[in-house]
Write a protein that holds these residues in place. Structure first.
Motif, PDB file in Angstrom:
ATOM      1  N   ILE A   1       0.843  -1.211   0.000  1.00  0.00           N
ATOM      2  CA  ILE A   1       0.000   0.000   0.000  1.00  0.00           C
ATOM      3  C   ILE A   1       0.876   1.259   0.000  1.00  0.00           C
ATOM      4  N   HIS A   2       1.956   1.230   0.770  1.00  0.00           N
ATOM      5  CA  HIS A   2       2.853   2.398   0.821  1.00  0.00           C
ATOM      6  C   HIS A   2       3.526   2.657  -0.514  1.00  0.00           C
TER       7      HIS A   2
ATOM      8  N   PRO B   1       1.329   3.993  -6.361  1.00  0.00           N
ATOM      9  CA  PRO B   1       1.336   5.405  -6.761  1.00  0.00           C
ATOM     10  C   PRO B   1       0.077   6.093  -6.223  1.00  0.00           C
ATOM     11  N   LYS B   2       0.146   7.371  -5.968  1.00  0.00           N
ATOM     12  CA  LYS B   2      -1.031   8.096  -5.449  1.00  0.00           C
ATOM     13  C   LYS B   2      -2.188   8.026  -6.449  1.00  0.00           C
TER      14      LYS B   2
ATOM     15  N   GLY C   1      -3.499   6.167 -10.051  1.00  0.00           N
ATOM     16  CA  GLY C   1      -3.252   5.083 -10.989  1.00  0.00           C
ATOM     17  C   GLY C   1      -4.559   4.664 -11.625  1.00  0.00           C
ATOM     18  N   CYS C   2      -4.560   3.489 -12.261  1.00  0.00           N
ATOM     19  CA  CYS C   2      -5.784   3.028 -12.922  1.00  0.00           C
ATOM     20  C   CYS C   2      -6.879   2.716 -11.900  1.00  0.00           C
ATOM     21  N   TYR C   3      -6.468   2.421 -10.680  1.00  0.00           N
ATOM     22  CA  TYR C   3      -7.446   2.076  -9.646  1.00  0.00           C
ATOM     23  C   TYR C   3      -7.654   3.255  -8.697  1.00  0.00           C
TER      24      TYR C   3
ATOM     25  N   PRO D   1      -9.386   3.916  -5.199  1.00  0.00           N
ATOM     26  CA  PRO D   1     -10.126   3.351  -4.067  1.00  0.00           C
ATOM     27  C   PRO D   1     -11.238   4.296  -3.604  1.00  0.00           C
TER      28      PRO D   1
ATOM     29  N   PHE E   1      -9.171   0.176   5.172  1.00  0.00           N
ATOM     30  CA  PHE E   1      -7.737  -0.038   5.359  1.00  0.00           C
ATOM     31  C   PHE E   1      -7.225   0.788   6.536  1.00  0.00           C
ATOM     32  N   TYR E   2      -7.655   2.028   6.576  1.00  0.00           N
ATOM     33  CA  TYR E   2      -7.186   2.918   7.641  1.00  0.00           C
ATOM     34  C   TYR E   2      -7.527   2.363   9.019  1.00  0.00           C
TER      35      TYR E   2
ATOM     36  N   TYR F   1      -5.612  -0.741   9.899  1.00  0.00           N
ATOM     37  CA  TYR F   1      -4.203  -0.399  10.135  1.00  0.00           C
ATOM     38  C   TYR F   1      -4.031   0.178  11.540  1.00  0.00           C
ATOM     39  N   LYS F   2      -4.897   1.129  11.888  1.00  0.00           N
ATOM     40  CA  LYS F   2      -4.794   1.763  13.217  1.00  0.00           C
ATOM     41  C   LYS F   2      -5.002   0.731  14.320  1.00  0.00           C
TER      42      LYS F   2
ATOM     43  N   LYS G   1     -12.570   9.117  10.026  1.00  0.00           N
ATOM     44  CA  LYS G   1     -11.493   8.184  10.354  1.00  0.00           C
ATOM     45  C   LYS G   1     -11.689   7.626  11.774  1.00  0.00           C
TER      46      LYS G   1
ATOM     47  N   TYR H   1      -6.776  -6.970   7.446  1.00  0.00           N
ATOM     48  CA  TYR H   1      -6.104  -6.031   6.525  1.00  0.00           C
ATOM     49  C   TYR H   1      -5.576  -6.803   5.302  1.00  0.00           C
TER      50      TYR H   1
HETATM   51  C1  ST9 Z   1      -3.040   1.952  -8.801  1.00  0.00           C
HETATM   52  C2  ST9 Z   1      -2.113   0.822  -9.231  1.00  0.00           C
HETATM   53  O1  ST9 Z   1      -3.908   2.389  -9.491  1.00  0.00           O
HETATM   54  C3  ST9 Z   1      -2.830  -0.450  -9.507  1.00  0.00           C
HETATM   55  C4  ST9 Z   1      -3.667  -0.935  -8.386  1.00  0.00           C
HETATM   56  C5  ST9 Z   1      -3.287  -2.262  -7.888  1.00  0.00           C
HETATM   57  C6  ST9 Z   1      -4.179  -2.627  -6.772  1.00  0.00           C
HETATM   58  C7  ST9 Z   1      -3.569  -3.567  -5.830  1.00  0.00           C
HETATM   59  C8  ST9 Z   1      -4.516  -3.864  -4.737  1.00  0.00           C
HETATM   60  C9  ST9 Z   1      -4.044  -3.455  -3.397  1.00  0.00           C
HETATM   61  C10 ST9 Z   1      -5.093  -2.757  -2.569  1.00  0.00           C
HETATM   62  C11 ST9 Z   1      -5.132  -1.289  -2.818  1.00  0.00           C
HETATM   63  C12 ST9 Z   1      -6.014  -0.547  -1.850  1.00  0.00           C
HETATM   64  C13 ST9 Z   1      -5.666   0.877  -1.694  1.00  0.00           C
HETATM   65  C14 ST9 Z   1      -6.282   1.463  -0.485  1.00  0.00           C
HETATM   66  C15 ST9 Z   1      -5.627   2.618   0.113  1.00  0.00           C
HETATM   67  C16 ST9 Z   1      -5.721   2.764   1.556  1.00  0.00           C
HETATM   68  C17 ST9 Z   1      -5.211   3.966   2.176  1.00  0.00           C
HETATM   69  C18 ST9 Z   1      -5.400   4.177   3.603  1.00  0.00           C
HETATM   70  N1  ST9 Z   1      -2.720   1.473   5.572  1.00  0.00           N
HETATM   71  O2  ST9 Z   1       2.251   8.492   7.309  1.00  0.00           O
HETATM   72  P1  ST9 Z   1       1.085   9.233   6.727  1.00  0.00           P
HETATM   73  C19 ST9 Z   1      -2.333   5.928   8.105  1.00  0.00           C
HETATM   74  S1  ST9 Z   1      -2.776   2.583  -7.242  1.00  0.00           S
HETATM   75  C20 ST9 Z   1      -3.678   2.216   6.131  1.00  0.00           C
HETATM   76  O3  ST9 Z   1       0.970  10.683   6.963  1.00  0.00           O
HETATM   77  P2  ST9 Z   1       1.938   8.467   4.108  1.00  0.00           P
HETATM   78  C21 ST9 Z   1      -1.476   6.591   9.180  1.00  0.00           C
HETATM   79  O4  ST9 Z   1      -1.601   5.925  10.416  1.00  0.00           O
HETATM   80  C22 ST9 Z   1      -3.796   4.009  -7.111  1.00  0.00           C
HETATM   81  N2  ST9 Z   1      -3.445   3.382   6.778  1.00  0.00           N
HETATM   82  O5  ST9 Z   1       0.965   9.067   5.178  1.00  0.00           O
HETATM   83  C23 ST9 Z   1      -2.034   7.998   9.220  1.00  0.00           C
HETATM   84  O6  ST9 Z   1      -3.171   8.047  10.078  1.00  0.00           O
HETATM   85  P3  ST9 Z   1      -3.408   9.224  11.133  1.00  0.00           P
HETATM   86  C24 ST9 Z   1      -4.301   4.181  -5.750  1.00  0.00           C
HETATM   87  C25 ST9 Z   1      -2.177   3.794   6.846  1.00  0.00           C
HETATM   88  O7  ST9 Z   1       2.977   7.536   4.663  1.00  0.00           O
HETATM   89  C26 ST9 Z   1      -2.486   8.255   7.769  1.00  0.00           C
HETATM   90  O8  ST9 Z   1      -2.627   6.951   7.154  1.00  0.00           O
HETATM   91  N3  ST9 Z   1      -3.242   4.481  -4.825  1.00  0.00           N
HETATM   92  C27 ST9 Z   1      -1.119   3.049   6.297  1.00  0.00           C
HETATM   93  O9  ST9 Z   1       2.401   9.618   3.304  1.00  0.00           O
HETATM   94  C28 ST9 Z   1      -1.492   9.048   6.975  1.00  0.00           C
HETATM   95  O10 ST9 Z   1      -0.233   8.506   7.201  1.00  0.00           O
HETATM   96  C29 ST9 Z   1      -3.484   4.517  -3.515  1.00  0.00           C
HETATM   97  O11 ST9 Z   1      -4.586   4.288  -3.044  1.00  0.00           O
HETATM   98  C30 ST9 Z   1      -1.444   1.852   5.631  1.00  0.00           C
HETATM   99  N4  ST9 Z   1      -0.512   1.081   5.045  1.00  0.00           N
HETATM  100  O12 ST9 Z   1       0.892   7.620   3.215  1.00  0.00           O
HETATM  101  C31 ST9 Z   1      -2.301   4.872  -2.634  1.00  0.00           C
HETATM  102  N5  ST9 Z   1       0.045   3.695   6.539  1.00  0.00           N
HETATM  103  O13 ST9 Z   1      -3.827  10.380  10.313  1.00  0.00           O
HETATM  104  C32 ST9 Z   1      -2.391   4.159  -1.283  1.00  0.00           C
HETATM  105  C33 ST9 Z   1      -0.261   4.799   7.203  1.00  0.00           C
HETATM  106  O14 ST9 Z   1      -4.467   8.728  12.031  1.00  0.00           O
HETATM  107  N6  ST9 Z   1      -1.362   4.651  -0.356  1.00  0.00           N
HETATM  108  N7  ST9 Z   1      -1.591   4.877   7.405  1.00  0.00           N
HETATM  109  O15 ST9 Z   1      -2.113   9.398  11.839  1.00  0.00           O
HETATM  110  C34 ST9 Z   1      -1.485   5.829   0.308  1.00  0.00           C
HETATM  111  O16 ST9 Z   1      -2.428   6.592   0.128  1.00  0.00           O
HETATM  112  C35 ST9 Z   1      -0.387   6.189   1.286  1.00  0.00           C
HETATM  113  O17 ST9 Z   1       0.737   5.357   1.086  1.00  0.00           O
HETATM  114  C36 ST9 Z   1      -0.851   6.069   2.791  1.00  0.00           C
HETATM  115  C37 ST9 Z   1       0.349   6.432   3.666  1.00  0.00           C
HETATM  116  C38 ST9 Z   1      -1.964   7.064   3.081  1.00  0.00           C
HETATM  117  C39 ST9 Z   1      -1.308   4.654   3.116  1.00  0.00           C
END
Ligand code: ST9
Length: 106
Positions: A19-20, A23-24, A26-28, A30, A38-39, A42-43, A65, A84
């Motif tokens: 997930i990290h 790319p921000k 992409g084709c998908y 969420p 997920f959030y 994760y928490k 959230k 998760y």
């Molecule tokens: C695309 C490519 O189109 C093809 C797709 C393939 C699909 C594969 C299938 C996989 C599943 C995909 C599902 C995506 C769902 C996204 C979920 C996002 C939550 N998990 O450190 P901060 C919390 S891709 C959950 O500032 P970062 C953290 O505790 C196109 N939560 O941010 C904090 O909470 P709070 C779509 C997490 O490190 C808040 O998030 N691309 C995770 O800069 C912010 O944390 C996407 O969707 C975690 N692993 O970013 C991109 N880690 O506010 C998905 C941290 O309470 N990724 N948190 O303190 C992202 O948006 C970022 O990497 C991020 C962390 C938000 C997860």
């Protein structure tokens, strides 16, 4: 043999890394529902049950959230990690199923 809890942790960490590294944009795209799922898991896995106070009126995103996280109640770390990973498998399968044929076979 690997202990079950260590195994959970390894799978969870692998899913978090995926997930990290997505790319921000992409084709998908969420949905908010998916992101909150997920959030919240994760928490719950990393911090345990939500004990902070609910954000106020001026922070609607924070409230969504918080609501999603606190809805998980006292779910165990292990269950949250497993959920998760399951969620990621489910979404990945949905992405594969909806991918146009030419991309799938390329
Ligand atoms: C695309 C490519 O189109 C093809 C797709 C393939 C699909 C594969 C299938 C996989 C599943 C995909 C599902 C995506 C769902 C996204 C979920 C996002 C939550 N998990 O450190 P901060 C919390 S891709 C959950 O500032 P970062 C953290 O505790 C196109 N939560 O941010 C904090 O909470 P709070 C779509 C997490 O490190 C808040 O998030 N691309 C995770 O800069 C912010 O944390 C996407 O969707 C975690 N692993 O970013 C991109 N880690 O506010 C998905 C941290 O309470 N990724 N948190 O303190 C992202 O948006 C970022 O990497 C991020 C962390 C938000 C997860």
């Amino acid at each position: 043999m690997v202990e079950p809890d260590v195994d959970h942790q390894r799978r969870f960490q692998a899913a978090v890394d995926v997930i990290h590294n997505l790319p921000k944009n992409g084709c998908y795209r969420p949905s908010y529902e998916v992101m909150l799922r997920f959030y919240s898991l994760y928490k719950q896995a990393v911090c345990g049950p939500c004990t902070s106070s609910r954000p106020g009126f001026w922070d609607p995103v924070g409230r969504y959230k918080w609501d999603a996280w606190s809805r998980l109640g006292d779910m165990s770390t292990e269950s949250a990690m497993a959920a998760y990973v399951d969620e990621m498998k489910k979404v990945a399968q949905e992405v594969i199923d909806t991918m146009p044929m030419d991309e799938k076979t390329a």
